[in-house]
Design an enzyme around this catalytic site. Structure first.
Site, PDB file in Angstrom:
ATOM      1  N   GLU A  55      -1.605  -5.325   8.782  1.00  0.00           N
ATOM      2  CA  GLU A  55      -0.564  -4.921  10.029  1.00  0.00           C
ATOM      3  C   GLU A  55      -0.839  -5.168  10.829  1.00  0.00           C
ATOM      4  O   GLU A  55      -1.863  -5.004  11.426  1.00  0.00           O
ATOM      5  CB  GLU A  55      -0.045  -3.256   9.922  1.00  0.00           C
TER       6      GLU A  55
ATOM      7  N   LYS B   9      -0.988  -9.218   3.331  1.00  0.00           N
ATOM      8  CA  LYS B   9      -0.362  -8.927   4.187  1.00  0.00           C
ATOM      9  C   LYS B   9      -0.835  -8.136   4.941  1.00  0.00           C
ATOM     10  O   LYS B   9      -1.601  -7.403   4.441  1.00  0.00           O
ATOM     11  CB  LYS B   9       1.221  -7.794   3.683  1.00  0.00           C
TER      12      LYS B   9
ATOM     13  N   ASP C 103       1.025  -1.549  -0.042  1.00  0.00           N
ATOM     14  CA  ASP C 103      -0.335  -0.323   0.194  1.00  0.00           C
ATOM     15  C   ASP C 103       1.117   1.339  -0.437  1.00  0.00           C
ATOM     16  O   ASP C 103       0.370   2.505   0.119  1.00  0.00           O
ATOM     17  CB  ASP C 103      -1.409  -0.118   0.909  1.00  0.00           C
ATOM     18  N   SER C 104       2.576   0.903  -0.438  1.00  0.00           N
ATOM     19  CA  SER C 104       3.536   2.115  -0.051  1.00  0.00           C
ATOM     20  C   SER C 104       2.779   2.711  -1.699  1.00  0.00           C
ATOM     21  O   SER C 104       2.992   4.148  -1.988  1.00  0.00           O
ATOM     22  CB  SER C 104       4.648   1.703  -0.322  1.00  0.00           C
TER      23      SER C 104
ATOM     24  N   GLU D 282       9.648  -3.993  10.907  1.00  0.00           N
ATOM     25  CA  GLU D 282       9.382  -1.981   9.679  1.00  0.00           C
ATOM     26  C   GLU D 282      10.123  -1.264  11.251  1.00  0.00           C
ATOM     27  O   GLU D 282       9.999  -1.457  12.081  1.00  0.00           O
ATOM     28  CB  GLU D 282       8.717  -1.441   8.834  1.00  0.00           C
TER      29      GLU D 282
ATOM     30  N   ASP E 127      -1.269  -6.099  -0.226  1.00  0.00           N
ATOM     31  CA  ASP E 127      -0.790  -5.751   1.186  1.00  0.00           C
ATOM     32  C   ASP E 127      -2.848  -5.942   1.016  1.00  0.00           C
ATOM     33  O   ASP E 127      -3.556  -4.657   0.143  1.00  0.00           O
ATOM     34  CB  ASP E 127      -0.746  -3.854   1.064  1.00  0.00           C
TER      35      ASP E 127
HETATM   36  O1  KIV Z   1       3.408  -0.899   1.577  1.00  0.00           O
HETATM   37  C1  KIV Z   1       4.679  -0.902   1.565  1.00  0.00           C
HETATM   38  O2  KIV Z   1       5.457  -1.259   1.011  1.00  0.00           O
HETATM   39  C2  KIV Z   1       5.292  -2.414   3.208  1.00  0.00           C
HETATM   40  C3  KIV Z   1       6.808  -2.017   3.352  1.00  0.00           C
HETATM   41  C4  KIV Z   1       7.365  -0.816   3.138  1.00  0.00           C
HETATM   42  C5  KIV Z   1       7.218  -3.510   4.124  1.00  0.00           C
HETATM   43  O3  KIV Z   1       4.395  -2.567   3.923  1.00  0.00           O
END
Ligand code: KIV
Length: 280
Positions: free
Chosen positions: A119, A117, A48-49, A186, A87
């Site tokens: 969090e 993924k 989600d970056s 992280e 994500d």
């Molecule tokens: O969203 C993302 O790219 C991430 C990385 C920083 C691990 O969660």
């Protein structure tokens, strides 16, 4: 002969068992996924970056499930050998296990990802259990979890104090017990991530967590100099692609203005159309 056997989530656990480092990189579209896969990484994270480096938001919080779905589909069209991890955006899994299940299912079924993924730990643990029980591999994410940036008060190093480091280890063990196949760590001190990594059977994938993790994840744009708004200390610039693009496009603009582009070799004449194979 090219090896096209796709990487699966359990392969990353096996890599840790063999003492092999795991390479993860983000990608968000067809070209970036193609380049990343050609580099031979083990896993591609459609992080989600993308909210920050592709969509221009200040944080990852505004990213929606539809955003991640759209980009996951584009990544999967590159048919990568690497494991594709999608994500789960803010509020797509925290509200409840049923909603998390539906949303993770869409990332797998419609997006083409092979893992998701999430969090955090605590209330997220039953969600990890539910998804893994349904056959969806789940990667955890501890330390500075960007969806909680407002609660952390900024992009701050986590687990600096002993009790916080102990809590992080507890959360990591709980994620492993809930069925996670790996955990992103992280922005935490290297000593803490090394200790956590030694305690777990599943791999830790660090970002700003030092060299003691079982693998590393970085953001495509950070490694290539494509995101100039912020330069994290944990990211090494392997290329200055942003400067290369700027310079190339300035030359294009200058040549159009000077009338030197399009040149003869870029021009189609009437006579070329008589033999359609003569111009490419
Ligand atoms: O969203 C993302 O790219 C991430 C990385 C920083 C691990 O969660």
């Amino acid at each position: 002969m090219e090896q096209r056997q796709p990487v699966r989530a359990p392969d990353l656990i096996a890599k840790k068992a063999r003492g092999e480092k795991i390479v993860v990189l983000t990608a968000y579209d067809f070209p970036s996924a193609t380049y990343v896969d050609q580099a031979g990484v083990d896993a591609i994270l459609v992080g989600d970056s993308l909210g920050m480096v592709v969509l221009g938001y200040d944080t990852t919080v505004p990213v929606t499930l539809e955003d991640i779905l759209h980009h996951t589909r584009a990544v999967c069209r590159a048919r990568p050998r690497a494991l594709v991890i999608a994500d789960m955006p803010f509020l797509t899994y925290q509200v409840g296990a049923d909603e998390a299940m539906r949303n993770a299912g869409r990332l797998i079924q419609e997006g083409g990802a092979a893992a998701v993924k999430v969090e955090g730990a605590g209330p997220v643990l039953p969600i990890v259990e539910r998804l893994t029980a349904a056959g969806i591999p789940v990667m955890g994410h501890l330390g500075l979890t960007p969806q909680g940036v407002h609660g952390f008060g900024g992009w701050k190093i986590q687990a600096r104090q002993k009790e916080h480091a102990r809590k992080l280890l507890e959360d990591a063990r709980a994620l492993e017990a809930a069925g996670a196949f790996g955990i992103v760590l992280e922005l935490i001190p290297a000593e803490v991530s090394a200790a956590v990594s030694q305690e777990l059977r599943i791999p830790t994938i660090g970002i700003g967590a030092g060299p003691g993790c079982d693998g590393e994840v970085q953001i495509f744009h950070d490694l290539l100099g494509l995101y100039e708004q912020f330069r994290p200390r944990h990211a090494k610039r392997y290329a200055e692609v942003g400067s290369t693009i700027r310079e190339a496009l300035s030359r294009y603009a200058a040549e159009v203005r000077a009338g030197t582009f399009p040149a003869e070799e870029n021009t189609i004449h009437q006579k070329d159309l008589e033999d359609p194979t003569s111009w490419t």
